[in-house]
Design an enzyme around this catalytic site. Sequence first.
Site, PDB file in Angstrom:
ATOM      1  N   LYS A 220       6.255  -5.476  -5.028  1.00  0.00           N
ATOM      2  CA  LYS A 220       5.668  -4.166  -4.709  1.00  0.00           C
ATOM      3  C   LYS A 220       5.360  -4.091  -3.209  1.00  0.00           C
ATOM      4  O   LYS A 220       5.620  -3.075  -2.555  1.00  0.00           O
ATOM      5  CB  LYS A 220       4.403  -3.933  -5.553  1.00  0.00           C
ATOM      6  CG  LYS A 220       4.752  -3.643  -7.011  1.00  0.00           C
ATOM      7  CD  LYS A 220       3.571  -3.663  -7.958  1.00  0.00           C
ATOM      8  CE  LYS A 220       4.095  -3.590  -9.402  1.00  0.00           C
ATOM      9  NZ  LYS A 220       3.080  -3.594 -10.429  1.00  0.00           N
TER      10      LYS A 220
ATOM     11  N   GLN B 199      -2.892  -4.984 -11.077  1.00  0.00           N
ATOM     12  CA  GLN B 199      -1.775  -5.633 -11.761  1.00  0.00           C
ATOM     13  C   GLN B 199      -2.235  -6.137 -13.139  1.00  0.00           C
ATOM     14  O   GLN B 199      -3.210  -6.877 -13.235  1.00  0.00           O
ATOM     15  CB  GLN B 199      -1.265  -6.814 -10.906  1.00  0.00           C
ATOM     16  CG  GLN B 199      -0.037  -7.476 -11.459  1.00  0.00           C
ATOM     17  CD  GLN B 199       1.190  -6.546 -11.482  1.00  0.00           C
ATOM     18  OE1 GLN B 199       1.427  -5.758 -10.568  1.00  0.00           O
ATOM     19  NE2 GLN B 199       1.968  -6.624 -12.552  1.00  0.00           N
TER      20      GLN B 199
ATOM     21  N   ASP C  60       0.126   4.337 -11.076  1.00  0.00           N
ATOM     22  CA  ASP C  60       0.777   3.769 -12.263  1.00  0.00           C
ATOM     23  C   ASP C  60       0.859   4.818 -13.378  1.00  0.00           C
ATOM     24  O   ASP C  60       1.571   4.623 -14.358  1.00  0.00           O
ATOM     25  CB  ASP C  60      -0.018   2.557 -12.780  1.00  0.00           C
ATOM     26  CG  ASP C  60       0.597   1.240 -12.310  1.00  0.00           C
ATOM     27  OD1 ASP C  60       1.793   1.237 -11.959  1.00  0.00           O
ATOM     28  OD2 ASP C  60      -0.125   0.227 -12.307  1.00  0.00           O
TER      29      ASP C  60
END
Length: 281
Positions: free
Chosen positions: A52, A96, A119
């Site tokens: 990322k 995460q 997200d």
Amino acid sequence: MTIIDGKAVSASVREELKGEAENFAARYGRKVALAVIIVGDDPASHTYVNNKIKGCEQVGFRSICHRFDDGVPQEQVADVLKQLANDDTVDGILVQLPLPKGYDSEYLLSLIPDSKDVDGFSPANTGLLSMNRPNTVSCTPLGIMSLLASTGRELKGKHAVVIGRSNTVGKPMAMLLLNADCTVTVCHSRTRDIAEIARQADILVAAVGRAGFVTADMVKDGAIVIDVGINRIDGKLYGDVDFASVAHKCSYITPVPGGVGPMTISMLLKNTLQAAVNRLK
Ligand code: NAP
């Protein structure tokens, strides 16, 4: 049969984002910024986070990464999330997942404002998707929609079968396909006779987390097969689809690696840029 090249589609998305990121920086005097939080030492999670960050560098975003050891008090993680939430120069925040045992991911994720939830996991963003008023959509299913678009095939009226009903992949995938006028069936671990249902699919999405779960006898001739699975066995990656046998039956298929995976981070970057633009509107 055509292999859907996720790397190529992803590269073209990133090329486009690079230009948009430059325009953003020129207009607002700062770079688009993504903050990532990781707790613990799960190697796969660290690989995802590193990718990322690499993705951010590639398209000209600023990345901020907070790495915590497993065992750090939850409130310490919460404090950083609150700071990031209030920082006007931060456009997207993600934690995460999965977090190590003992951390309340629902609580920690609730500290991310909807406007920075790149997200697309927040209850508001999830609800908007189900109302067909999508705001920020979960990256993996969003990437799959781009891969499906890259085939040029009409989705309207097709029967899509999604195997898996997680909040992050299966359910948003089903919603996106429904919003695209597919007829959608969702299967899970309690579904009876999955093979029979899967054989009816014009579009079959496997998001199960079991290597080689989808075999040739579960696939209709000419179906489009999307393999979301990432299963690590002895250091090698396997999808949820038995590629060698299924490839002979379908019209399009995504490989693992090189299919859905590369798209996920590109969609995260896209969501971050969108969040930046939306907040400044
Ligand atoms: P998950 O949360 O574990 O969900 C798995 C789903 O599969 C659940 O709904 C489960 O049913 C269902 N399932 C499990 N065993 C089954 C069986 N024997 N028969 C039918 N259904 C079964 O996993 P996830 O997060 O959705 O991820 C799925 C896979 O995609 C994993 O391999 C993951 O690593 C991969 N993934 C890849 C990407 C990418 O970027 N390529 C992104 C995210 C995830 P129940 O609900 O009944 O338990």
